[in-house]
Write a protein that holds these residues in place. Structure first.
Motif, PDB file in Angstrom:
ATOM      1  N   PHE A 248       0.791  -0.970   0.190  1.00 27.23           N
ATOM      2  CA  PHE A 248      -0.042   0.095  -0.199  1.00 27.23           C
ATOM      3  C   PHE A 248       0.719   1.288  -0.061  1.00 27.23           C
ATOM      4  O   PHE A 248       0.639   1.975  -0.850  1.00 27.23           O
ATOM      5  N   LEU A 249       1.826   1.419   0.809  1.00 22.72           N
ATOM      6  CA  LEU A 249       2.837   2.312   0.948  1.00 22.72           C
ATOM      7  C   LEU A 249       3.694   2.614  -0.364  1.00 22.72           C
ATOM      8  O   LEU A 249       3.810   3.928  -0.864  1.00 22.72           O
ATOM      9  N   LEU A 250       3.960   1.671  -1.079  1.00 22.30           N
ATOM     10  CA  LEU A 250       4.462   1.857  -2.205  1.00 22.30           C
ATOM     11  C   LEU A 250       3.582   2.368  -3.376  1.00 22.30           C
ATOM     12  O   LEU A 250       3.941   3.346  -4.119  1.00 22.30           O
ATOM     13  N   PHE A 251       2.437   1.948  -3.363  1.00 23.81           N
ATOM     14  CA  PHE A 251       1.312   2.602  -4.371  1.00 23.81           C
ATOM     15  C   PHE A 251       1.068   3.976  -4.054  1.00 23.81           C
ATOM     16  O   PHE A 251       1.008   4.890  -4.695  1.00 23.81           O
ATOM     17  N   ALA A 252       0.787   4.148  -2.737  1.00 31.51           N
ATOM     18  CA  ALA A 252       0.858   5.386  -2.101  1.00 31.51           C
ATOM     19  C   ALA A 252       1.891   6.507  -2.384  1.00 31.51           C
ATOM     20  O   ALA A 252       1.685   7.775  -3.036  1.00 31.51           O
ATOM     21  N   THR A 253       3.066   5.920  -2.577  1.00 36.62           N
ATOM     22  CA  THR A 253       4.247   6.835  -2.987  1.00 36.62           C
ATOM     23  C   THR A 253       4.400   7.099  -4.466  1.00 36.62           C
ATOM     24  O   THR A 253       4.564   8.234  -4.699  1.00 36.62           O
ATOM     25  N   ALA A 254       4.018   6.099  -5.103  1.00 37.70           N
ATOM     26  CA  ALA A 254       3.702   6.577  -6.733  1.00 37.70           C
ATOM     27  C   ALA A 254       2.607   7.367  -6.848  1.00 37.70           C
ATOM     28  O   ALA A 254       2.738   8.318  -7.633  1.00 37.70           O
ATOM     29  N   LEU A 255       1.595   7.287  -6.295  1.00 36.65           N
ATOM     30  CA  LEU A 255       0.429   8.032  -6.683  1.00 36.65           C
ATOM     31  C   LEU A 255       0.766   9.682  -5.938  1.00 36.65           C
ATOM     32  O   LEU A 255       0.226  10.461  -6.533  1.00 36.65           O
ATOM     33  N   TYR A 256       1.466   9.523  -4.766  1.00 35.03           N
ATOM     34  CA  TYR A 256       1.784  11.002  -4.313  1.00 35.03           C
ATOM     35  C   TYR A 256       2.647  11.764  -5.110  1.00 35.03           C
ATOM     36  O   TYR A 256       2.298  12.869  -5.546  1.00 35.03           O
ATOM     37  N   GLY A 257       3.689  11.042  -5.509  1.00 28.52           N
ATOM     38  CA  GLY A 257       4.703  11.561  -6.484  1.00 28.52           C
ATOM     39  C   GLY A 257       3.935  12.034  -7.895  1.00 28.52           C
ATOM     40  O   GLY A 257       4.244  13.242  -8.252  1.00 28.52           O
ATOM     41  N   GLY A 258       3.450  11.137  -8.296  1.00 29.59           N
ATOM     42  CA  GLY A 258       2.627  11.449  -9.612  1.00 29.59           C
ATOM     43  C   GLY A 258       1.580  12.791  -9.381  1.00 29.59           C
ATOM     44  O   GLY A 258       1.675  13.663 -10.288  1.00 29.59           O
ATOM     45  N   TRP A 259       0.994  12.697  -8.522  1.00 32.25           N
ATOM     46  CA  TRP A 259      -0.128  13.627  -8.026  1.00 32.25           C
ATOM     47  C   TRP A 259       0.560  15.116  -7.862  1.00 32.25           C
ATOM     48  O   TRP A 259       0.199  16.157  -8.547  1.00 32.25           O
ATOM     49  N   THR A 260       1.735  15.305  -7.273  1.00 36.96           N
ATOM     50  CA  THR A 260       2.123  16.355  -7.041  1.00 36.96           C
ATOM     51  C   THR A 260       3.210  16.813  -8.165  1.00 36.96           C
ATOM     52  O   THR A 260       3.080  18.170  -8.279  1.00 36.96           O
ATOM     53  N   TYR A 261       3.474  15.913  -8.864  1.00 34.98           N
ATOM     54  CA  TYR A 261       4.161  16.383 -10.243  1.00 34.98           C
ATOM     55  C   TYR A 261       3.137  17.144 -11.380  1.00 34.98           C
ATOM     56  O   TYR A 261       3.435  17.981 -11.686  1.00 34.98           O
ATOM     57  N   ALA A 262       1.860  16.448 -11.516  1.00 35.98           N
ATOM     58  CA  ALA A 262       0.997  16.898 -12.342  1.00 35.98           C
ATOM     59  C   ALA A 262       0.120  18.241 -11.653  1.00 35.98           C
ATOM     60  O   ALA A 262      -0.061  19.177 -12.353  1.00 35.98           O
ATOM     61  N   ASP A 263       0.211  18.217 -10.026  1.00 33.05           N
ATOM     62  CA  ASP A 263      -0.618  19.484  -9.747  1.00 33.05           C
ATOM     63  C   ASP A 263       0.341  20.749  -9.760  1.00 33.05           C
ATOM     64  O   ASP A 263      -0.006  21.897  -9.743  1.00 33.05           O
ATOM     65  N   SER A 264       1.720  20.623  -9.398  1.00 35.22           N
ATOM     66  CA  SER A 264       2.467  21.679  -9.164  1.00 35.22           C
ATOM     67  C   SER A 264       3.476  22.118 -10.738  1.00 35.22           C
ATOM     68  O   SER A 264       4.330  22.948 -10.625  1.00 35.22           O
ATOM     69  N   GLY A 265       2.681  21.435 -11.582  1.00 39.02           N
ATOM     70  CA  GLY A 265       3.334  21.991 -12.980  1.00 39.02           C
ATOM     71  C   GLY A 265       4.705  21.349 -13.166  1.00 39.02           C
ATOM     72  O   GLY A 265       5.787  22.081 -13.800  1.00 39.02           O
ATOM     73  N   GLY A 266       4.983  20.168 -12.801  1.00 36.89           N
ATOM     74  CA  GLY A 266       6.219  19.406 -13.485  1.00 36.89           C
ATOM     75  C   GLY A 266       7.496  19.465 -12.104  1.00 36.89           C
ATOM     76  O   GLY A 266       8.572  19.158 -12.480  1.00 36.89           O
ATOM     77  N   ARG A 267       7.097  19.607 -11.063  1.00 38.66           N
ATOM     78  CA  ARG A 267       7.933  19.370  -9.842  1.00 38.66           C
ATOM     79  C   ARG A 267       7.279  18.398  -8.958  1.00 38.66           C
ATOM     80  O   ARG A 267       5.973  18.596  -8.408  1.00 38.66           O
ATOM     81  N   VAL A 268       8.256  17.633  -8.233  1.00 39.49           N
ATOM     82  CA  VAL A 268       7.615  16.590  -7.356  1.00 39.49           C
ATOM     83  C   VAL A 268       7.856  17.256  -6.020  1.00 39.49           C
ATOM     84  O   VAL A 268       8.894  17.728  -5.611  1.00 39.49           O
ATOM     85  N   GLU A 269       6.932  16.989  -5.087  1.00 38.59           N
ATOM     86  CA  GLU A 269       6.993  17.296  -3.437  1.00 38.59           C
ATOM     87  C   GLU A 269       7.974  16.516  -2.935  1.00 38.59           C
ATOM     88  O   GLU A 269       7.377  15.275  -2.612  1.00 38.59           O
ATOM     89  N   TRP A 270       9.205  16.357  -2.639  1.00 37.78           N
ATOM     90  CA  TRP A 270      10.036  15.410  -2.214  1.00 37.78           C
ATOM     91  C   TRP A 270       9.895  14.900  -0.831  1.00 37.78           C
ATOM     92  O   TRP A 270      10.468  13.838  -0.621  1.00 37.78           O
ATOM     93  N   ILE A 271       9.521  15.979  -0.019  1.00 39.52           N
ATOM     94  CA  ILE A 271       9.473  15.630   1.250  1.00 39.52           C
ATOM     95  C   ILE A 271       8.375  14.328   1.708  1.00 39.52           C
ATOM     96  O   ILE A 271       8.803  13.406   2.167  1.00 39.52           O
ATOM     97  N   GLY A 272       7.221  14.487   1.064  1.00 42.46           N
ATOM     98  CA  GLY A 272       6.513  13.484   1.254  1.00 42.46           C
ATOM     99  C   GLY A 272       6.722  12.104   0.618  1.00 42.46           C
ATOM    100  O   GLY A 272       6.303  11.176   1.210  1.00 42.46           O
ATOM    101  N   THR A 273       7.198  12.366  -0.638  1.00 36.94           N
ATOM    102  CA  THR A 273       7.562  11.121  -1.441  1.00 36.94           C
ATOM    103  C   THR A 273       8.630  10.407  -0.699  1.00 36.94           C
ATOM    104  O   THR A 273       8.467   9.154  -0.587  1.00 36.94           O
ATOM    105  N   VAL A 274       9.540  10.966  -0.215  1.00 35.86           N
ATOM    106  CA  VAL A 274      10.763  10.243   0.666  1.00 35.86           C
ATOM    107  C   VAL A 274      10.204   9.700   1.588  1.00 35.86           C
ATOM    108  O   VAL A 274      10.656   8.588   2.044  1.00 35.86           O
ATOM    109  N   ALA A 275       9.433  10.520   2.398  1.00 34.33           N
ATOM    110  CA  ALA A 275       8.821  10.126   3.729  1.00 34.33           C
ATOM    111  C   ALA A 275       8.178   8.771   3.246  1.00 34.33           C
ATOM    112  O   ALA A 275       8.039   7.668   4.161  1.00 34.33           O
TER     113      ALA A 275
END
Length: 142
Positions: free
Chosen positions: A14-41
């Motif tokens: 589940f956490l691996l799925f959530a990591t991919a989802l969170y990274g993709g979501w923040t990438y799409a939402d912020s215009g091409g930048r990933v929010e690294w703190i939450g993704t790495v956590a």
């Protein structure tokens, strides 16, 4: 141990799925930048659960099935001695105090306080680990 490793590995998946989802979501939402703190956590949480699940899986292959792992297991099958539990110790308090001192040294970047705290952590860990192995040993001859 069969139940434990399954639970940890399901949470890890589940956490691996959530990591991919969170990274993709923040990438799409912020215009091409990933929010690294939450993704790495989330990624580190996945790795920690995988490590715990892998350990339980490794141990479960080397021990006999426990009553709670067998479908025909009864409550009475688990009766008997469980192990040794310490009646009381002051070492955990000392270890927590030493870790707090080391943490303060790290927060305020005081190298002397960090070194003193780490030395105290090592001393308290050794005290906790060897508290029942100190003193004289009695033999059957006495």
């Amino acid at each position: 141990m069969k139940t434990e490793w399954r639970i940890f590995l399901i949470i890890a998946a589940f956490l691996l799925f959530a990591t991919a989802l969170y990274g993709g979501w923040t990438y799409a939402d912020s215009g091409g930048r990933v929010e690294w703190i939450g993704t790495v956590a989330l990624l580190l949480s996945f790795l920690l659960c995988s490590m715990c699940g892998g350990f339980f899986w490794f141990v479960s292959r080397r021990i006999d099935l426990r009553p709670e792992d067998r479908p025909d297991g009864e409550i009475a099958d688990g009766a008997g001695e469980i192990g040794f539990f310490s009646p009381g110790s002051y070492w955990p308090f000392g270890l927590a105090l030493a870790a707090a001192i080391a943490g303060l040294g790290l927060v305020f970047w005081q190298l002397w306080l960090l070194v003193a705290g780490m030395v105290a952590v090592v001393f308290a860990t050794c005290g906790l680990l060897f508290e029942y192995y100190s003193g004289t040993r009695r033999t059957a001859e006495h």
